[in-house]
Design a protein around this motif. Sequence first.
Motif, PDB file in Angstrom:
ATOM      1  N   MET A   1     105.677  24.539 138.076  1.00 14.43           N
ATOM      2  CA  MET A   1     107.062  24.193 138.428  1.00 14.43           C
ATOM      3  C   MET A   1     107.736  25.062 139.624  1.00 14.43           C
ATOM      4  SD  MET A   1     108.290  21.667 136.770  1.00 14.43           S
ATOM      5  CE  MET A   1     107.857  20.425 135.443  1.00 14.43           C
ATOM      6  N   LYS A   2     108.473  24.368 140.355  1.00 13.88           N
ATOM      7  CA  LYS A   2     108.985  25.030 141.558  1.00 13.88           C
ATOM      8  C   LYS A   2     110.553  24.774 141.601  1.00 13.88           C
ATOM      9  CE  LYS A   2     106.540  26.750 145.298  1.00 13.88           C
ATOM     10  NZ  LYS A   2     105.845  26.648 146.449  1.00 13.88           N
ATOM     11  N   ILE A   3     111.142  25.978 141.946  1.00 13.51           N
ATOM     12  CA  ILE A   3     112.575  25.763 142.372  1.00 13.51           C
ATOM     13  C   ILE A   3     112.721  24.957 143.624  1.00 13.51           C
ATOM     14  CG2 ILE A   3     114.776  26.938 142.540  1.00 13.51           C
ATOM     15  CD1 ILE A   3     113.812  27.025 139.851  1.00 13.51           C
ATOM     16  N   GLU A  32     117.389  35.877 136.143  1.00 12.33           N
ATOM     17  CA  GLU A  32     116.103  36.487 136.842  1.00 12.33           C
ATOM     18  C   GLU A  32     115.100  35.907 136.581  1.00 12.33           C
ATOM     19  OE1 GLU A  32     115.386  40.234 134.129  1.00 12.33           O
ATOM     20  OE2 GLU A  32     117.414  41.052 134.522  1.00 12.33           O
ATOM     21  N   ILE A  33     115.025  34.816 135.683  1.00 14.39           N
ATOM     22  CA  ILE A  33     113.859  33.904 135.477  1.00 14.39           C
ATOM     23  C   ILE A  33     113.742  33.092 136.904  1.00 14.39           C
ATOM     24  CG2 ILE A  33     113.013  31.892 134.197  1.00 14.39           C
ATOM     25  CD1 ILE A  33     113.895  33.449 131.728  1.00 14.39           C
ATOM     26  N   LEU A  34     114.982  32.571 137.106  1.00 15.55           N
ATOM     27  CA  LEU A  34     115.185  31.622 138.090  1.00 15.55           C
ATOM     28  C   LEU A  34     114.811  32.562 139.504  1.00 15.55           C
ATOM     29  CD1 LEU A  34     118.380  29.493 138.141  1.00 15.55           C
ATOM     30  CD2 LEU A  34     115.915  28.769 138.971  1.00 15.55           C
ATOM     31  N   SER A  39     110.542  33.089 143.837  1.00 21.22           N
ATOM     32  CA  SER A  39     109.933  33.991 144.518  1.00 21.22           C
ATOM     33  C   SER A  39     108.182  33.624 144.246  1.00 21.22           C
ATOM     34  CB  SER A  39     109.841  35.717 144.062  1.00 21.22           C
ATOM     35  OG  SER A  39     109.476  35.685 142.603  1.00 21.22           O
ATOM     36  N   GLY A  40     108.225  32.610 143.621  1.00 25.41           N
ATOM     37  CA  GLY A  40     106.724  31.814 143.460  1.00 25.41           C
ATOM     38  C   GLY A  40     105.811  32.274 142.163  1.00 25.41           C
ATOM     39  N   LYS A  41     106.331  33.074 141.082  1.00 28.31           N
ATOM     40  CA  LYS A  41     105.674  33.741 140.040  1.00 28.31           C
ATOM     41  C   LYS A  41     105.489  32.729 139.218  1.00 28.31           C
ATOM     42  CE  LYS A  41     106.785  38.788 139.917  1.00 28.31           C
ATOM     43  NZ  LYS A  41     106.656  38.671 141.311  1.00 28.31           N
ATOM     44  N   ILE A  46     106.190  35.388 134.741  1.00 30.05           N
ATOM     45  CA  ILE A  46     107.424  35.685 134.355  1.00 30.05           C
ATOM     46  C   ILE A  46     107.706  36.099 132.761  1.00 30.05           C
ATOM     47  CG2 ILE A  46     109.713  34.625 134.258  1.00 30.05           C
ATOM     48  CD1 ILE A  46     108.966  32.870 136.416  1.00 30.05           C
ATOM     49  N   LYS A  47     107.064  35.529 131.949  1.00 30.33           N
ATOM     50  CA  LYS A  47     107.014  35.565 130.584  1.00 30.33           C
ATOM     51  C   LYS A  47     106.693  37.223 130.228  1.00 30.33           C
ATOM     52  CE  LYS A  47     106.019  31.324 129.465  1.00 30.33           C
ATOM     53  NZ  LYS A  47     105.165  30.489 128.458  1.00 30.33           N
TER      54      LYS A  47
END
Lengths: 81, 347, 448
Positions: A1-3, A32-34, A39-41, A46-47
Motif C-alpha cells: 500500500m502506498k500513499i 507518524e505512520i503516514l 517515505s516508502g517504509k 512501520i509496526k
Amino acid sequence: MKIKESIAISESGFMFDPSTGDSFSLNQTGKEILAFLKSGKSEEEIKEIMIEKYEIDNFTLEHNFYDFMEMLKTFNVLTAE
Amino acid sequence: MKQKYNIAVTGLNNTDNPGPGVPVIRGLREAKDFDVRIIGLAYENLEPGIYMDGICDKVYQIPYPSTGSDALMERIEYIHNIEKIDVLIPNFDAELFTFMKAEKVLKEMGISTFLPTIPQFEERHKAVLPEYGEKYGFDVPFSKTISSLNEIKKLSDKFEYPILVKGKFYDAYAAYNEDQVIGFYNKISAKWGVPIIIQEFIRGTEVNVIALGDGEGNIVGAVPMRKQYITDKGKAWGGITLDDKKLMEITKDLIAKTKWKGGMELEIIKTQDNKYYIIEINPRIPAWVYLAVGAGQNLPEALVKLALGEKVKPFTSYDIGKMFIRYSMDMIGDISQFERLSITGEL
Amino acid sequence: MEKLKYERPVINKINAGVTDKFGMGHKIPIIQELEGNKISDLTNKYGSPLFVISEKKIRDKYNTAKQAFTTRYPKVQFAWSYKTNYLNAVCKVFHSEGSWAEVVSGFEYDKAIENGVDGKNIIFNGPDKSIADLTKAIKNGSYIHIDHFDELFDIIKLTETVSEKPKVAIRVNMDTGIYPKWDRFGFNYENGEAWNALNRIMLSGKLELVGLHTHIGTYIMAPEAYGVAASKLADLAINVDKKFNHKIKYIDMGGGFASDNTLKGAYLPGKDTCPSFDDYADSITNALINSNLDTQNLPTLILETGRALIDDAGDVIATVLANKRLADGRRSTIIDIGVNMLFTSFWYDHEIYPTKQTGSHSEDTTIFGPLCMNIDVVRSAIKFPLIQKNDNVVIKRVGAYNMTQWMQFITMRPKIILIDTKGESHIIRENETGQTLTAMEKTPTHLT
C-alpha cells in the motif's frame, strides 16, 4: 500500500489531498505512520518502529494498524499498487 | 487618545443567510468614542468573517452551545486569558440562551454583555405571541397552538380563512379551507412534529425596526426599514429607511413596557387600514444593522457603551431614505489558513 | 529508553463547515472513580456491567428539593415514586429522609408495606387497583387516588362491606399549556368531569375526600405549567369548601420534573436547560399562595417527584467488547450493556465517559449494546475518544426507570451496588443467573 504522491502532511497533523480537495487531521501516531508510509517504509517496518517507540503490545498494534489502514482506504488516500 | 476595547463577536457567517457579526464589527470599527480590537468567535471553519480583511484581529473557534455550556465557557475563559475580552456580543439565536444564562459567570471573569433577561427572551416566542400582545397591549395576529387534528374543527368559529399553518420552528402555509388546514397540519407535523401554530393571516406590507433598549424602559436608538427585495431564503438584499411615526411609537412603547435590554428587531405587518401587527420579535441585532449605522445611529457602539455601564445619550434622529444593497464577492483564501484554523482553532 | 505513551492512530476528515473540538484544546473529561471507589476496583469486585447507586447523591438531591419547597411553603411532604426505582435499598434511603411511598400497583403497595411504610403514609395511584388492593388500602388508611368513575363506584360499593371510611382523592387532568396533554389519567378539569366526580364523592357521604391530585406529564421543562395546574387544583379545593363546607387536606402535584439528561432531538444539553427545583417550587408555591385558599388553613403540598431525585444518583459501568468499522468508515464501539438494561437510551442522549486518560482526539462513534438485535443502539452518534477493547466506560444519570423497566433478554441482568455515605459498597441486587430463569420454567413430560 502506498500513499498518493501528492499528499502533503504538515507537522501539525494536518493533511491535504490536492487531488480531491479533502483535508484531514491526524493524531501523533497517525501522523507518524503516514509519514513512514509516504517515505516508502513497509507496513512491517512501520509496526516494528512503533513497537520500539511506544508502550504497546504487538497484538493491539496489529489490530489498530489494520483499522487505520482501512480508514486510509475509506478516505481514498492510498494508491492502488 | 481614544480608549481601546477588546470586543468578542460571534456570527461571522456572512453567507446568503447572513449573521450580524460582520456588520456589527463594521459599526464598531467606525465607533467615534473608542477604538477596538476585534476577537472573532467562529463555530464553523468557513464563516467568511474569519477570512475577511479588516474585520477580525484574531479568530478563535468555539464549540457549539449544543456541546454544553461547560465546554463553551471553558473555551471562552481560555480565550479571555489571552485576549482580555471587555465585551462579548453574541449574534445567533441558538446561542443566546446559553450566554444569557452565563451572564453572571462572564461578568465575574470581567466580560460584559448586554443581553435581554431570560423572561424577556422567553415571553416573546412565536408560540406565545397572543399572550404577549394581550399583556402589553399590542396588536398581534390571533393564533392558537394545536396538537391534534380534532382541535382543527373547533377553530372554524375563531378564524376566518385564509389562515396560516405554521410549524414550531419552520414552515408556514396559507390555508383557505379546513381540508387544506388538515393537509398542512399533516405535512408540517410529519416534518417538525407538533404542536402546530394556527395564525390569522394579515394582509399588508412587512416593515422592520431595529432597536436598542437600555433595560430600564428607555429606547437608545431605533431605525425602521422596509425590505425592498428578498432572496429566496426570505432575507433582505436591499432595504430603505422609513419615516413612520407610528412605527416608532410602537417600538418606543414596547421597549418602555417590557424594559427590553439589548438589541432587537421587530417584524411588523402594516395593513391597508393603517393597523400595525407585530408578527415576530427577534431578541438580537439583525444582520441589516449596518443600515442603521449608515443612517446615523451606530447602535453597536451604543451597545458596547451600555455593556460597560457608560451613560449613552439616546439617538433622536436618523437619515430617511438611506438604503442598503447587499452583494456577494469571492475572496481568495489559502489552504494554510484553513489548516491553522482547523488544527489550532485559532487564526 | 523509556517508551512513549501510545494512542491508537486515527485520521479524521475535516468537513468544511463543522468544526472539530480538538483544535480547541478541549480535554475529554474522564470518570476514574465513583464516590471514592476506583472504577477498576469496582469491576474487579463485582463484574461488568454494573449499576452503581450513590446514597450520598440521593440524600443531597432530596435535601436540595426539600429545601426548595419548605423555604417557600409551610407544609410539604414528599412521597417516593416507587415505579421510578423500587429497589428496597433505594426506597429505604428515601423513607429514612421522611418520604412517604407513592405506588401504582398492588405489588408496589405490598413492597412499601414490607419496607416498613405505615399504611397511612402510602399514596395509591394509577388505573390498576383490584378490589383486593382497594380493600387492603382502605383498611390501612392509605390515600386512594381515584382514576376513573368505575373505580369510584367500586370504592363506594366497598363501604358496604368494609367498616373503615375510605380516604380518597381524585386525580385531575387538565390543560396547562403544554404538549402532550395527559388526558388518559384521572378526571378532566376543563369539561367539568373532575367537579362532577368531587360532587359524587361528597354527596355519597361514604368517602372522606382528603386531597386533590394531578400529574401533568413527564420531563416537563416549563415550570409555569405547574403553576397553572396548582391554581386549577386550588380552585377545585375552594369550590368544594364553598359548596360542602369541607376543607381538603392536601394538594398533590405529582411528579414530572425533568432531570439533567438530554432528550433526543434537544438542541441544548439538559444540564443547561432543565429547570431547577427552585424554579418548580417557585411556580407551584406562588400559585397556591396567591390563590384564594385560606392562608390560615393551607393544604399540605405533596410532591411525587421521582426522576429528578434519583436519575443523577445512578451510573452504570460498562466494558468495551469490541471496536469495529462500519461499511461507511464510521467507528462503532460495542459495549456490554444494551437497550434492554438501559431503556432510557431510547429517549435520552446519555452522557458516556471514558475511565482512562486519552488524548484530545476523538472520532464520530456509534455505541452499540451487546444484543444481536439491530435496535440495540446506546448512542447513535457521539464524539468519543480512542479507547480499546476491555476499557471501561461510565454512562451517567441512569438512576430513574432503568432498574425497574429493564428486562431480561439474551443477557442476564447485572448486579446493582449502593455506595454508602462513607464510600463503602454494598450489593443491593444480585446479578441473575441462568438458574434464575430456568427455575420458573416447566417442561411438559412428553418433552423431557
